[in-house]
Scaffold this active site. Sequence first.
Site, mmCIF file in Angstrom:
data_model
loop_
_atom_site.group_PDB
_atom_site.id
_atom_site.type_symbol
_atom_site.label_atom_id
_atom_site.label_comp_id
_atom_site.label_asym_id
_atom_site.label_seq_id
_atom_site.Cartn_x
_atom_site.Cartn_y
_atom_site.Cartn_z
ATOM 1 C CB ILE A 159 -0.995 0.008 1.185
ATOM 2 C CG1 ILE A 159 -2.002 1.153 1.064
ATOM 3 C CG2 ILE A 159 -0.272 -0.012 2.518
ATOM 4 C CD1 ILE A 159 -3.186 1.049 2.024
ATOM 5 C CD GLU A 202 3.994 -9.749 5.862
ATOM 6 O OE1 GLU A 202 3.657 -10.913 6.130
ATOM 7 O OE2 GLU A 202 3.597 -9.161 4.830
ATOM 8 C CB VAL A 206 -0.294 7.578 -0.010
ATOM 9 C CG1 VAL A 206 -0.793 8.976 -0.333
ATOM 10 C CG2 VAL A 206 -1.433 6.686 0.460
ATOM 11 C CE1 TYR A 249 -1.649 -0.395 7.288
ATOM 12 C CE2 TYR A 249 0.560 -0.786 8.092
ATOM 13 C CZ TYR A 249 -0.303 -0.550 7.045
ATOM 14 O OH TYR A 249 0.176 -0.465 5.764
#
Length: 161
Positions: free
Chosen positions: A82, A116, A84, A128
Amino acid sequence: MPYPEAYQKVLNADLLIRPLVPEDVPAVLDVERQGYSHPWSESVFLDCFKDNYRVWGACHGGDLVGYAVLAYIVDEAHLLNICVHPRARGEGVGRYLLRYVLATAAHEGMSQLLLEVRVSNHAAIGLYQDEGFREIGLRPGYYPAANGREDARVMMRALGE
């Protein structure tokens, strides 16, 4: 395959989440290379366009500003990547994209999401944790680093709760 209503159009600074296609890989690589010291290669991204993977993009005004890559294994989703774009960080794009993939994975019958994260990535770890993930383990030397290898925290969140 049906997706949550949020797929149609989201109103997070006019952010649109959509499935990516192989033709989006050049834009993904641009974000990846600006976001990570050890970016994935084009061939790794192209290998993610398989039935058991989900590749989502966050677009603002037609520009890709973030993406997420997940693998579905039986009833478990694994967030593999992920990212950005640095210019869009701090604007909630990562949080929105994470919430979107969590909702979609739950909608598609996944029971949990694993990931991870570098032990040095305090911003991501905080995100998270804020989104309900808990640490379930450590992978020594998991990530390449400037001076060798870096450990990863393994985090998990149950879905559908």
